[in-house]
Scaffold this motif. Structure first.
Motif, PDB file in Angstrom:
ATOM      1  N   LEU A 144       0.817  -1.218   0.000  1.00  0.00           N
ATOM      2  CA  LEU A 144       0.000   0.000   0.000  1.00  0.00           C
ATOM      3  C   LEU A 144       0.850   1.269   0.000  1.00  0.00           C
ATOM      4  N   ASP A 145       2.030   1.182   0.648  1.00  0.00           N
ATOM      5  CA  ASP A 145       2.896   2.374   0.686  1.00  0.00           C
ATOM      6  C   ASP A 145       3.425   2.681  -0.709  1.00  0.00           C
ATOM      7  N   GLU A 146       3.850   1.632  -1.403  1.00  0.00           N
ATOM      8  CA  GLU A 146       4.338   1.830  -2.770  1.00  0.00           C
ATOM      9  C   GLU A 146       3.225   2.398  -3.654  1.00  0.00           C
ATOM     10  N   PHE A 147       2.030   1.886  -3.471  1.00  0.00           N
ATOM     11  CA  PHE A 147       0.874   2.355  -4.244  1.00  0.00           C
ATOM     12  C   PHE A 147       0.673   3.864  -4.050  1.00  0.00           C
ATOM     13  N   GLU A 148       0.699   4.289  -2.793  1.00  0.00           N
ATOM     14  CA  GLU A 148       0.438   5.700  -2.502  1.00  0.00           C
ATOM     15  C   GLU A 148       1.599   6.582  -2.959  1.00  0.00           C
ATOM     16  N   ARG A 149       2.807   6.077  -2.721  1.00  0.00           N
ATOM     17  CA  ARG A 149       4.000   6.899  -2.968  1.00  0.00           C
ATOM     18  C   ARG A 149       4.358   6.967  -4.457  1.00  0.00           C
ATOM     19  N   ASP A 150       4.344   5.801  -5.136  1.00  0.00           N
ATOM     20  CA  ASP A 150       4.931   5.746  -6.480  1.00  0.00           C
ATOM     21  C   ASP A 150       3.923   5.621  -7.617  1.00  0.00           C
ATOM     22  N   LEU A 151       2.731   5.173  -7.334  1.00  0.00           N
ATOM     23  CA  LEU A 151       1.851   4.823  -8.447  1.00  0.00           C
ATOM     24  C   LEU A 151       0.689   5.796  -8.646  1.00  0.00           C
ATOM     25  N   LEU A 152       0.097   6.219  -7.544  1.00  0.00           N
ATOM     26  CA  LEU A 152      -1.041   7.142  -7.674  1.00  0.00           C
ATOM     27  C   LEU A 152      -0.595   8.490  -8.204  1.00  0.00           C
ATOM     28  N   ARG A 153      -1.445   9.120  -8.987  1.00  0.00           N
ATOM     29  CA  ARG A 153      -1.172  10.485  -9.451  1.00  0.00           C
ATOM     30  C   ARG A 153      -2.393  11.349  -9.112  1.00  0.00           C
ATOM     31  N   PRO A 154      -2.196  12.668  -9.121  1.00  0.00           N
ATOM     32  CA  PRO A 154      -3.353  13.522  -8.808  1.00  0.00           C
ATOM     33  C   PRO A 154      -4.507  13.292  -9.776  1.00  0.00           C
ATOM     34  N   ASN A 155      -4.180  12.896 -11.017  1.00  0.00           N
ATOM     35  CA  ASN A 155      -5.245  12.738 -12.021  1.00  0.00           C
ATOM     36  C   ASN A 155      -5.590  11.276 -12.299  1.00  0.00           C
ATOM     37  N   THR A 156      -5.202  10.358 -11.395  1.00  0.00           N
ATOM     38  CA  THR A 156      -5.550   8.952 -11.628  1.00  0.00           C
ATOM     39  C   THR A 156      -7.065   8.825 -11.759  1.00  0.00           C
ATOM     40  N   ARG A 157      -7.478   8.102 -12.798  1.00  0.00           N
ATOM     41  CA  ARG A 157      -8.915   8.002 -13.087  1.00  0.00           C
ATOM     42  C   ARG A 157      -9.516   6.712 -12.525  1.00  0.00           C
ATOM     43  N   LEU A 158      -8.685   5.634 -12.515  1.00  0.00           N
ATOM     44  CA  LEU A 158      -9.237   4.328 -12.124  1.00  0.00           C
ATOM     45  C   LEU A 158      -8.157   3.490 -11.454  1.00  0.00           C
ATOM     46  N   ILE A 159      -8.551   2.810 -10.390  1.00  0.00           N
ATOM     47  CA  ILE A 159      -7.672   1.859  -9.694  1.00  0.00           C
ATOM     48  C   ILE A 159      -8.315   0.488  -9.853  1.00  0.00           C
ATOM     49  N   VAL A 160      -7.525  -0.473 -10.309  1.00  0.00           N
ATOM     50  CA  VAL A 160      -8.066  -1.816 -10.558  1.00  0.00           C
ATOM     51  C   VAL A 160      -7.380  -2.807  -9.640  1.00  0.00           C
ATOM     52  N   VAL A 161      -8.153  -3.401  -8.751  1.00  0.00           N
ATOM     53  CA  VAL A 161      -7.596  -4.433  -7.869  1.00  0.00           C
ATOM     54  C   VAL A 161      -8.439  -5.701  -7.993  1.00  0.00           C
ATOM     55  N   ASN A 162      -7.894  -6.762  -7.486  1.00  0.00           N
ATOM     56  CA  ASN A 162      -8.563  -8.069  -7.547  1.00  0.00           C
ATOM     57  C   ASN A 162      -8.242  -8.788  -6.237  1.00  0.00           C
ATOM     58  N   THR A 163      -9.282  -9.065  -5.485  1.00  0.00           N
ATOM     59  CA  THR A 163      -9.080  -9.752  -4.207  1.00  0.00           C
ATOM     60  C   THR A 163     -10.248 -10.675  -3.920  1.00  0.00           C
TER      61      THR A 163
END
Ligand SMILES: Cc1ncc(COP(=O)(O)O)c(C=O)c1O
Length: 387
Positions: A144-163
């Protein structure tokens, strides 16, 4: 739309009708129609069968029957039937959602490795896809830290997860999904959670997180009768989303499959109403196969290893022999009648995808055959690779 080849489907199609021991399968050993009908109390079966036999097979309600949509909605706190669209499997729900939510150039964060659709369709639409990698050295946990720090952007439109996750058996906890939702909300991004493996918590394992659709209007849940129910041949899945998204997806679906099969809709409703019996069946199969698999990995630990699934029924097993996964998977299928999917189809070389949903006697023989294949290769001079 130009789209890359669905590598796993191509490989499975080549072998799935020929092998005796399919232990790569992503679902539970399928139920027969008779087993499904027999879930009804004995005194009600004849009437149920008559109802089904007398069904007029006209077109069904385009969104899926009101009964099925209501029954599905009742499994999501706060959802109403107009937030449910019945689709041709989860695959169609995902496809409609990507094409409804995304435009070329949109930024997407998507889990990887993945059921390939979750990466390839956004890319084919022209989205800019950042892959959220699950790593073996990290126990295939979502970072989750990597997700917040390195992957998300201010303009991210969609996050796709599978659990629970295909192909690693990774899971997101309730707290992790809360955090993902809060981060998405702060950016106005959608969260599409592929919950094809809902109801497949490990016997005696961690409970599954609540569906994302229960967290707020930016959360979209996708579900299916294919995996937990052992009914992939019904080709019935669904999405739970805000009404305007459901309406847009429905509008697009008018051009593709129009409506679900009427009989399949009715059988799905029957299955859902008896899901506690089905979950008991499913858990029995998973429990038995998990014990056999753990013992097998202990016995053959010099040759193979795995991170057991935390949820769902899939895992990526690694092997120490020095040959590519496609070669090993073809050999297993062609010479040992065993299907274990090549990790290369997920970008994971020297791994094979294993599913613990197969009929237990077939599962056990499949593992024995696999050990036979690996020890024969070793005897014939295939060496260990450096790890
Ligand atoms: C994560 C995931 N999503 C969706 C699907 C599609 O399932 P179906 O269309 O059979 O409901 C699969 C099938 O393997 C899957 O693993």
């Amino acid at each position: 739309m130009k789209i890359e080849t669905f590598a796993l489907e191509r490989w499975m199609t080549r072998w799935e009708l020929d092998v005796a021991y399919d232990i790569a399968e992503s679902g539970i050993y399928p139920m027969s129609t008779r087993e499904l009908i027999d879930l009804a109390p004995a005194g009600e079966r004849a009437e149920l069968l008559d109802t089904l036999l007398d069904y007029r097979l006209g077109y069904s309600e385009a969104r899926g029957s009101a009964g099925l949509r209501a029954e599905i909605a009742s499994t999501y706190a706060g959802a109403n039937p107009d937030q449910v669209l019945i689709t041709t499997g989860a695959i169609e729900a995902n496809y409609l959602l990507f094409n409804t939510l995304l435009e070329a150039g949109d930024h997407v964060v998507a889990v990887n490795p993945a059921y390939q659709q979750l990466n390839s369709v956004p890319k084919a639409i022209g989205a800019d896809v950042s892959l959220w990698k699950l790593r073996e050295e990290n126990g295939f946990r979502y970072d989750l830290d990597e997700f917040e720090r390195d992957l998300l952007r201010p303009n991210t439109r969609l996050i796709v997860v599978n659990t629970p996750h295909n192909p690693t058996g990774a899971m997101l906890t309730d707290a992790e999904l809360d955090r993902i939702y809060a981060l998405a909300e702060a950016r106005g991004a959608w969260v599409l959670c592929d919950e094809a493996y809902r109801w497949l918590d490990m016997p005696d394992g961690e409970p599954l997180a609540r569906p994302i659709a229960e967290r707020g209007p930016l959360g979209i849940s996708v579900g299916t009768f294919s995996k937990p129910f052992g009914l992939p041949g019904l080709r019935i899945g669904w999405m739970v989303a805000p009404e305007e998204i459901v309406a847009a997806c429905w509008g697009m679906r008018d051009y593709i499959t129009l409506s679900p099969g009427k009989l399949n809709d009715a059988l799905s409703l029957h299955a859902l109403r008896h899901r506690s019996q089905i979950v008991t069946r499913t858990q029995g199969i998973v429990r038995e196969n998990l014990a056999v698999a753990n013992a097998w990995f202990d016995e053959w630990g010099e040759l193979v290893g795995w991170t057991p699934p935390r949820g769902g029924l899939l895992a990526l097993m690694n092997y120490r022999l020095d040959l590519p996964s496609s070669e090993l998977a073809d050999k297993l299928a062609g010479e040992y009648s065993v299907m274990l999917a090549p990790g290369s189809a997920f970008g994971f070389e020297h791994h094979l995808r294993i599913g613990i949903g197969q009929r237990p006697d077939l599962f056990k023989t499949g593992l024995d055959q696999t050990a036979d294949c690996l020890t024969t290769l070793l005897r014939d001079g295939v060496g260990f690779r450096d790890v």
